[in-house]
Every structure is written in C-alpha cells, then in structure tokens.
Design a protein around this motif. Structure first.
Motif, PDB file in Angstrom:
ATOM      1  N   VAL A 100      37.880  61.612  59.908  1.00 18.69           N
ATOM      2  CA  VAL A 100      38.003  59.814  58.379  1.00 18.69           C
ATOM      3  C   VAL A 100      39.735  59.718  58.854  1.00 18.69           C
ATOM      4  O   VAL A 100      40.554  59.855  59.224  1.00 18.69           O
ATOM      5  N   VAL A 101      39.237  58.047  59.259  1.00 14.57           N
ATOM      6  CA  VAL A 101      39.948  57.343  60.099  1.00 14.57           C
ATOM      7  C   VAL A 101      40.324  56.468  58.821  1.00 14.57           C
ATOM      8  O   VAL A 101      39.322  55.194  58.765  1.00 14.57           O
ATOM      9  N   ALA A 102      41.585  55.420  58.578  1.00 14.06           N
ATOM     10  CA  ALA A 102      42.078  54.409  57.701  1.00 14.06           C
ATOM     11  C   ALA A 102      41.606  53.431  58.790  1.00 14.06           C
ATOM     12  O   ALA A 102      42.199  53.302  60.183  1.00 14.06           O
ATOM     13  N   GLU A 103      40.747  52.413  58.457  1.00 11.52           N
ATOM     14  CA  GLU A 103      41.221  51.343  59.349  1.00 11.52           C
ATOM     15  C   GLU A 103      42.015  51.348  59.760  1.00 11.52           C
ATOM     16  O   GLU A 103      42.516  50.435  60.686  1.00 11.52           O
ATOM     17  N   GLY A 104      44.062  51.168  58.813  1.00  6.85           N
ATOM     18  CA  GLY A 104      45.304  51.214  59.284  1.00  6.85           C
ATOM     19  C   GLY A 104      45.866  51.683  60.117  1.00  6.85           C
ATOM     20  O   GLY A 104      46.984  51.715  60.579  1.00  6.85           O
ATOM     21  N   ALA A 105      44.776  52.787  60.543  1.00  4.33           N
ATOM     22  CA  ALA A 105      45.949  53.940  61.384  1.00  4.33           C
ATOM     23  C   ALA A 105      46.255  53.244  62.981  1.00  4.33           C
ATOM     24  O   ALA A 105      45.290  52.760  63.295  1.00  4.33           O
ATOM     25  N   LYS A 106      47.141  54.204  63.741  1.00  2.09           N
ATOM     26  CA  LYS A 106      48.020  53.707  64.517  1.00  2.09           C
ATOM     27  C   LYS A 106      47.443  54.593  65.493  1.00  2.09           C
ATOM     28  O   LYS A 106      48.612  55.177  64.984  1.00  2.09           O
ATOM     29  N   LYS A 116      50.809  56.459  68.109  1.00  2.67           N
ATOM     30  CA  LYS A 116      51.744  56.962  68.513  1.00  2.67           C
ATOM     31  C   LYS A 116      52.347  56.140  69.858  1.00  2.67           C
ATOM     32  O   LYS A 116      51.797  55.594  70.682  1.00  2.67           O
ATOM     33  N   GLY A 117      53.556  55.394  69.115  1.00  2.00           N
ATOM     34  CA  GLY A 117      53.534  54.173  70.165  1.00  2.00           C
ATOM     35  C   GLY A 117      52.615  53.288  70.370  1.00  2.00           C
ATOM     36  O   GLY A 117      52.881  51.939  71.236  1.00  2.00           O
ATOM     37  N   GLY A 118      51.744  53.254  69.724  1.00  2.60           N
ATOM     38  CA  GLY A 118      51.051  52.194  69.884  1.00  2.60           C
ATOM     39  C   GLY A 118      50.391  51.147  68.853  1.00  2.60           C
ATOM     40  O   GLY A 118      51.347  51.176  67.635  1.00  2.60           O
ATOM     41  N   ASP A 119      49.260  50.631  68.897  1.00  4.84           N
ATOM     42  CA  ASP A 119      49.094  48.987  67.857  1.00  4.84           C
ATOM     43  C   ASP A 119      48.147  49.483  66.684  1.00  4.84           C
ATOM     44  O   ASP A 119      47.409  50.302  67.627  1.00  4.84           O
ATOM     45  N   ILE A 120      48.029  48.901  65.790  1.00  2.47           N
ATOM     46  CA  ILE A 120      46.631  48.842  64.625  1.00  2.47           C
ATOM     47  C   ILE A 120      45.630  48.243  65.026  1.00  2.47           C
ATOM     48  O   ILE A 120      46.046  47.210  66.357  1.00  2.47           O
ATOM     49  N   THR A 121      44.343  48.596  64.748  1.00  6.70           N
ATOM     50  CA  THR A 121      43.374  47.669  65.602  1.00  6.70           C
ATOM     51  C   THR A 121      42.363  46.741  65.147  1.00  6.70           C
ATOM     52  O   THR A 121      42.469  46.522  63.740  1.00  6.70           O
ATOM     53  N   ILE A 122      42.400  45.795  65.231  1.00  4.92           N
ATOM     54  CA  ILE A 122      42.246  44.409  64.778  1.00  4.92           C
ATOM     55  C   ILE A 122      40.872  43.511  64.517  1.00  4.92           C
ATOM     56  O   ILE A 122      40.213  43.856  66.210  1.00  4.92           O
ATOM     57  N   GLN A 123      40.398  43.759  64.087  1.00  4.76           N
ATOM     58  CA  GLN A 123      38.112  42.866  64.417  1.00  4.76           C
ATOM     59  C   GLN A 123      39.111  41.604  65.282  1.00  4.76           C
ATOM     60  O   GLN A 123      38.045  41.175  65.801  1.00  4.76           O
ATOM     61  N   ASN A 149      46.907  38.497  57.586  1.00  2.00           N
ATOM     62  CA  ASN A 149      45.539  36.882  58.753  1.00  2.00           C
ATOM     63  C   ASN A 149      44.960  37.795  59.478  1.00  2.00           C
ATOM     64  O   ASN A 149      44.847  37.510  61.174  1.00  2.00           O
ATOM     65  N   ASN A 150      45.700  40.227  59.652  1.00  2.00           N
ATOM     66  CA  ASN A 150      44.780  40.407  60.903  1.00  2.00           C
ATOM     67  C   ASN A 150      43.538  40.263  59.911  1.00  2.00           C
ATOM     68  O   ASN A 150      43.744  41.059  58.057  1.00  2.00           O
ATOM     69  N   LYS A 151      42.657  40.313  60.570  1.00  2.00           N
ATOM     70  CA  LYS A 151      41.024  41.469  60.281  1.00  2.00           C
ATOM     71  C   LYS A 151      40.961  42.959  60.655  1.00  2.00           C
ATOM     72  O   LYS A 151      40.905  43.071  61.677  1.00  2.00           O
ATOM     73  N   LEU A 152      41.555  43.827  59.256  1.00  2.00           N
ATOM     74  CA  LEU A 152      41.742  45.268  60.774  1.00  2.00           C
ATOM     75  C   LEU A 152      40.296  45.187  60.846  1.00  2.00           C
ATOM     76  O   LEU A 152      39.753  44.745  59.846  1.00  2.00           O
ATOM     77  N   GLY A 153      40.096  46.722  61.446  1.00  2.00           N
ATOM     78  CA  GLY A 153      38.640  47.132  62.293  1.00  2.00           C
ATOM     79  C   GLY A 153      38.856  47.536  63.361  1.00  2.00           C
ATOM     80  O   GLY A 153      38.595  46.784  64.116  1.00  2.00           O
ATOM     81  N   GLY A 154      37.798  49.058  63.773  1.00  2.00           N
ATOM     82  CA  GLY A 154      37.579  48.757  64.773  1.00  2.00           C
ATOM     83  C   GLY A 154      37.728  50.514  65.513  1.00  2.00           C
ATOM     84  O   GLY A 154      37.880  50.832  66.106  1.00  2.00           O
ATOM     85  N   VAL A 155      39.162  50.772  64.663  1.00  2.00           N
ATOM     86  CA  VAL A 155      39.655  51.654  65.067  1.00  2.00           C
ATOM     87  C   VAL A 155      38.365  52.978  64.672  1.00  2.00           C
ATOM     88  O   VAL A 155      38.800  54.102  66.088  1.00  2.00           O
ATOM     89  N   GLY A 156      38.015  53.428  64.201  1.00  2.00           N
ATOM     90  CA  GLY A 156      37.085  54.579  63.925  1.00  2.00           C
ATOM     91  C   GLY A 156      36.379  54.569  65.415  1.00  2.00           C
ATOM     92  O   GLY A 156      35.890  56.022  65.822  1.00  2.00           O
ATOM     93  N   GLN A 157      35.752  53.265  65.934  1.00  2.00           N
ATOM     94  CA  GLN A 157      35.191  53.386  67.072  1.00  2.00           C
ATOM     95  C   GLN A 157      36.250  54.141  68.486  1.00  2.00           C
ATOM     96  O   GLN A 157      35.280  54.745  69.071  1.00  2.00           O
ATOM     97  N   VAL A 158      37.102  54.029  68.297  1.00  2.00           N
ATOM     98  CA  VAL A 158      37.798  53.975  69.169  1.00  2.00           C
ATOM     99  C   VAL A 158      38.392  55.761  69.421  1.00  2.00           C
ATOM    100  O   VAL A 158      38.358  56.033  70.731  1.00  2.00           O
ATOM    101  N   VAL A 159      38.557  55.781  68.060  1.00  2.00           N
ATOM    102  CA  VAL A 159      38.666  57.219  68.096  1.00  2.00           C
ATOM    103  C   VAL A 159      37.676  58.114  68.529  1.00  2.00           C
ATOM    104  O   VAL A 159      37.476  58.907  68.945  1.00  2.00           O
TER     105      VAL A 159
END
Ligand code: F6P
Length: 381
Positions: A235-241, A243-250, A261-271
């Motif tokens: 399970v990955v929270a959309e706001g997960a980032k 270590k030393g990196g940043d959140i993933t935004i759409q 103004n951040n539309k979060l999303g996409g970290v699941g695909q990256v992981v």
C-alpha cells in the motif's frame, strides 16, 4: 434561543456528509430551529445560494442517511479570503470576498453557520468567527488529518473501500505471483494507507511520515520469496516520498495562495516499477482514487456522522460558537477553532490542505504504527 441556522459542506466529498446534515437537521427540527443549506460550500455562501432543508413528507432531506455525496453539494478550492476571479480580459485575480459572505449570513438572519469540512474549511470558519459570525465546525475528510480530533467522518468508509481493494488484489496477486501495489489517498498524512494495510493484510505500507528506502522494501519482498511467497501486497499513500526525495505530483493548479496547488498522484506507479526491477517479480499498480470518497457510508461512519451532527446542533443551542465538534478520548467533545488552526493564525492565510497547514499526521508512537511493525508490515524504513 436561536431560530435559524445554515449548513455548508465544503472540500472534497466523503461518505457521511448527508448523515451529518441529517443529524443537525433532525435536532434542529426537534427544537424548533429552521435549518438551511448553502449550495456548493463556500461558493454558495459567497453567491448567497441556499435552500431550506426539511425531513417532512416530500421534504428535500428524506432518506439521505445512506446516500453518498452531499445533497447540498460541496466545493473544493473555494478560499473566499483569496478567491480566484477571472476577469473579462482572461487574466486571473485573487480577491478577499469574505465580507460579502459575512453580509449574506447577516442579511438572511442565520444565527449559526455549520461548516462541514477539513482543515482548510475550518481555517476559513475560524477566520469568519473572528469577523463576528457564529460558526460551529464538524471535522470531515477521508484523510483523517484534522487537528484536535481522533477521527473525522468519511475516513472509516475510505479505509473500508481500500481494505476491500486489498482483499481483491491479494487473490489476483497470489494467482499470478505478482507484486500488487495499491495507491491510496490521504494527502500529507498516512492514516488511510496504514490502517487499510493492517485491515487488508498488506506486506508493506509506505506513508508520508516515514520516507521510504526502496531497497528495504525490495528486501522484504525477496525475503517473502525465499519463504515461498511469490507475491506481495504493497500500500502506498499518495503523499509517500523516498528518503532524500520528494513527493510525486500529477500536476500543479493555479488556485492562488492558501490552498494546495499540488495535485498528488503517481507514486504507486513509480514504486511498482522500481520493485519490479529490484525483485524480478512482475508488479502492477492500482490507483484507488475517488472510489474512497463516493458511495454509501459504513455503519461506523453513519453513526459517527450522526453523533457529530447532533453534537454540533447542541453546541449551537448552548451558544458555544467558534468551536469544532470533536472526538476526544473516544467521546464527543468540542475544541475552539483557534486550537484547530494552531499557529496558522493570520486571517486569510494558508486555507488548508497544504504541507504547512496544521494537520494531524501519523506519529511514530501511534498504536497503528506499533501494530503494523509488530506483525511485520514493512514501513519502508
Ligand atoms: O482531501 C481529500 C482528498 O480526497 C485527498 O485525499 C486527495 O489528495 C484530494 O482530496 C483530491 O482532491 P481533488 O478532489 O481536488 O482531486
């Protein structure tokens, strides 16, 4: 004794909005108070658009307890203290239109305004209370991140939807020997991810509060492989980032200062991609999205929302304005909106849903964190 009140539902919708409206309305009707609803949250307050609510025969609030959404609508990104106005020449300007809202409340004789919403909504509510409006807040959000309360309405339903998704991902993942990643909402808090991971028997939960090390996650999955378990559920929270990196935004929105103004999303695909490379197992991502917000509330949320609605109306009858109905030590209570906004004191400043706003995040001593660790759920660290 107050005689006329209004409700507004603001921010992203949740299951339970209507149950709160019903709780307020029924208590109001039983005590001889007229109850109205502004249409589309703070937008309706600004435009002075409202309807009278009624549970009488053929009334507009009949049978709403199990209904998803909000019968009076809701608006996201309506910060009336910093409102986006599009001018004729196509340019955009941000204006403070809060005085117009104050005028609308006063002109219509509303003696209390109930603000159903998350931290941004309650920030504006507190600012209106400083402008002399009688306000009572009710903490809403699937993210469960409103300060000063142990739980918000809508959260339990979101967790249940995520749990069901995990159960389904489990069987397909097991069948095809895959890593199944589920990206859930929650913005900058990991409550949905953490609780649904426990409820759904996930192997890994990545939350914003614990920046993850993907190598460690991969090790967890490889250890499972060694024990003959050729699949894993993450399970990955959309706001997960990382270590030393940043959140993933759409993408970015332009809704001005004071809103996220951040539309979060996409970290699941990256992981999923990284885990596939590191483990050699196939990985698939599913982004759960708005399923978590829509539809009928769970029994828990129906009861919690009803309790919150009743409590809010009782606070109004007692004249305890400038407060938020909360759950404290498992019981209904209230706190001042000043406490809810914390250090975010400036009127019209950061409305909410931003990394700077005063939100309740997962802490490392929370029972959910301890429980997850004890049963071997990898938290990415
Ligand atoms: O705050 C509730 C929430 O559903 C978040 O979990 C999510 O990031 C966001 O709203 C989505 O917002 P929008 O409706 O603007 O896409």
């Amino acid at each position: 004794m107050i005689k006329k009140v209004a409700i507004l539902a603001n921010g992203g919708d949740v299951a339970g909005f209507n149950a709160v409206i019903r709780g307020i309305l029924k208590t109001a009707e039983n005590t001889g108070v007229e109850c109205y609803g502004f249409i589309d949250g703070y937008n309706g307050l600004l435009k002075n658009e409202f309807v009278k609510l009624s549970t009488a025969e053929a009334g507009n609030a009949l049978g709403i307890l199990p209904k998803g959404g909000s019968i009076i609508g809701s608006s996201t990104n309506a910060n009336v203290f910093h409102y986006k106005v599009e001018k004729e020449d196509g340019t955009v300007e941000f204006q403070d239109l809060s005085d117009q809202c104050v005028e609308n409340v006063k002109r219509n004789g509303f003696e209390c305004l109930f603000t159903l919403g998350g931290d941004g909504t309650q920030k504006s509510a507190r600012d209106f209370s400083l402008k002399g409006i009688n306000v009572i807040g009710v903490p809403k959000t699937i993210d469960n991140d409103v300060a000063c309360t142990e739980i918000t309405f809508g959260y339990n339903t979101a967790v249940s939807v995520a749990m069901e998704a995990l159960d389904r991902l489990h069987t397909t993942g097991e069948t095809h020997h895959r890593i199944m990643v589920l990206e859930v909402m929650g913005r900058y808090a990991g409550w949905i991810a953490l609780e649904s991971a426990i409820a759904g028997g996930a192997d890994v939960a990545l939350i914003p509060e614990i920046p993850y090390d993907i190598e460690r996650v991969a090790s967890k999955i490889k250890n499972r492989q060694k024990r003959g378990k050729n699949f894993s559920v993450v399970v990955v929270a959309e706001g997960a980032k990382p270590k030393g990196g940043d959140i993933t935004i759409q993408g970015k929105r332009n809704n001005g200062e004071g809103v996220d103004n951040n539309k979060l999303g996409g970290v699941g695909q990256v992981v999923a991609k990284q885990l596939e490379e590191l483990t050699g197992l196939e990985a698939r991502n599913t982004t759960l999205g708005y399923m978590q917000r829509g539809g009928t509330p769970t029994a828990f949320d129906r009861v919690l929302s009803t309790k919150y609605g009743v409590k809010a109306m009782q606070l109004a009858l007692e004249g305890k304005f400038g407060t938020l109905a909360v759950i404290k030590n498992g019981k209904l209570d209230e706190v001042s909106l000043e406490e809810v906004v914390g250090n975010n004191k400036k009127i019209g400043a950061v409305s909410g849903n931003t990394e700077e706003s005063n939100i309740r995040r997962v802490t490392m001593d929370d029972d959910l964190v301890k429980t997850a660790r004890s049963i071997g759920i990898n938290l990415g660290d």
